[in-house]
Design a protein around this motif. Sequence first.
Motif, mmCIF file in Angstrom:
data_model
loop_
_atom_site.group_PDB
_atom_site.id
_atom_site.type_symbol
_atom_site.label_atom_id
_atom_site.label_comp_id
_atom_site.label_asym_id
_atom_site.label_seq_id
_atom_site.Cartn_x
_atom_site.Cartn_y
_atom_site.Cartn_z
ATOM 1 N N PRO A 29 -43.523 -1.249 -12.740
ATOM 2 C CA PRO A 29 -44.186 -0.144 -12.033
ATOM 3 C C PRO A 29 -43.846 1.190 -12.709
ATOM 4 N N PRO A 30 -44.702 2.226 -12.459
ATOM 5 C CA PRO A 30 -45.896 2.184 -11.605
ATOM 6 C C PRO A 30 -47.065 1.456 -12.262
ATOM 7 N N VAL A 31 -47.959 0.934 -11.411
ATOM 8 C CA VAL A 31 -49.165 0.258 -11.889
ATOM 9 C C VAL A 31 -50.360 0.735 -11.070
ATOM 10 N N GLU A 72 -46.272 2.972 -6.999
ATOM 11 C CA GLU A 72 -45.188 3.566 -7.772
ATOM 12 C C GLU A 72 -43.928 2.711 -7.805
ATOM 13 N N SER A 73 -43.858 1.683 -6.986
ATOM 14 C CA SER A 73 -42.701 0.800 -6.975
ATOM 15 C C SER A 73 -43.156 -0.642 -6.829
ATOM 16 N N LEU A 74 -42.271 -1.570 -7.133
ATOM 17 C CA LEU A 74 -42.593 -2.983 -6.996
ATOM 18 C C LEU A 74 -42.854 -3.332 -5.542
ATOM 19 N N ALA A 75 -42.078 -2.747 -4.640
ATOM 20 C CA ALA A 75 -42.248 -3.036 -3.217
ATOM 21 C C ALA A 75 -43.624 -2.591 -2.721
ATOM 22 N N SER A 76 -44.038 -1.381 -3.116
ATOM 23 C CA SER A 76 -45.347 -0.892 -2.659
ATOM 24 C C SER A 76 -46.471 -1.703 -3.287
ATOM 25 N N TYR A 111 -50.160 1.977 -15.819
ATOM 26 C CA TYR A 111 -50.363 3.386 -15.497
ATOM 27 C C TYR A 111 -50.077 4.234 -16.731
ATOM 28 N N ILE A 112 -51.042 5.039 -17.131
ATOM 29 C CA ILE A 112 -50.902 5.899 -18.316
ATOM 30 C C ILE A 112 -50.438 7.275 -17.846
ATOM 31 N N GLU A 113 -49.131 7.470 -17.839
ATOM 32 C CA GLU A 113 -48.551 8.678 -17.258
ATOM 33 C C GLU A 113 -48.983 9.941 -17.982
ATOM 34 N N GLU A 114 -49.094 9.852 -19.314
ATOM 35 C CA GLU A 114 -49.400 11.059 -20.084
ATOM 36 C C GLU A 114 -50.822 11.576 -19.850
ATOM 37 N N ALA A 115 -51.678 10.774 -19.197
ATOM 38 C CA ALA A 115 -53.026 11.249 -18.883
ATOM 39 C C ALA A 115 -52.979 12.359 -17.836
ATOM 40 N N LYS A 116 -51.903 12.387 -17.035
ATOM 41 C CA LYS A 116 -51.652 13.464 -16.063
ATOM 42 C C LYS A 116 -52.825 13.685 -15.110
#
Length: 296
Positions: free
Chosen positions: A137-139, A156-160, A180-185
């Motif tokens: 995660p995140p996914v 954002e977490s495995l649990a969620s 999840y591509i974080e740098e895409a912002k």
Amino acid sequence: MQVAILSKSGGGYSTRRLLEEAEILGLYAEQIDHSLCSVRLSSDGSELFLREESISGEFQAVIPRIGSGVTRHGAAIVKQFEIEGAFSVARSLGIIRARNKVRTMQLFAKEGLPIPETLFSINPESLSAQIELLGGPPVIIKMQEGTHGTGVILAESLASAKSMCDTLYRLGTPILLQRYIEEAKGEDIRVIVVDQQVVASMKRKGALGEFRANIHRGGLGEAVQLTKKEKAIALQATKLLGLGVAGVDLIRSKNGPLLIEVNASPGLQGIESATGVNVAKAIMEYALRGSGRKRR
């Protein structure tokens, strides 16, 4: 020439703009609610009806704007127009392909187009392992059919992720997971392709606290200059799905542009407002050209 604009409502921005441009071009265009259409089939052939009125052979071109709730019926109505010789700016098979996210991702992967790492499965027992295959995660969790950012969830977490996926599995909703591509912002790029030409492009930025950049989710758009690679990806994806008109969504990652999805019925309000480009005119002119080619 007579043009059928297949849309459940004539009051939406996109449909109104297409009707306006048809009038300017001297064409007769009519908004037709495809959910009210039916097809009669027999050994003698087939006939297309709007309520109780036969409209077979009346239209030389079709501009489909098919909502996700009636994809299969809408595509079947488009197919009937095609059978009767009308030119469609988005063919029925392309509409079906584009609406199913797994199918499109399979096609894109087969052709080597750059896409985010994606995984689909119906086995909830192996969810932890599936998420680890994507780097943890995140996914992003996506319903296999959806538009305007609906059915797209950030876990954002495995649990969620487990909680959300378990709920969707129990509802019988097909899903896929993406890295999840974080740098895409929270930004993406919408490219409008008409007749294998890029006619407009905009960068969309999500509203405050929103990772989805869709205009329908409160995102803001501004004109953007595409790179040669981004143009090539948009054109190849559109051609691969067999669409004459499409909205192609890309994101910019640290490793270059990634193809997110292709929309067979892209909205026009956001892109026309952001870029000042008359996209409706480009689509209507394409319908005119295509109809002329079919008649020859």
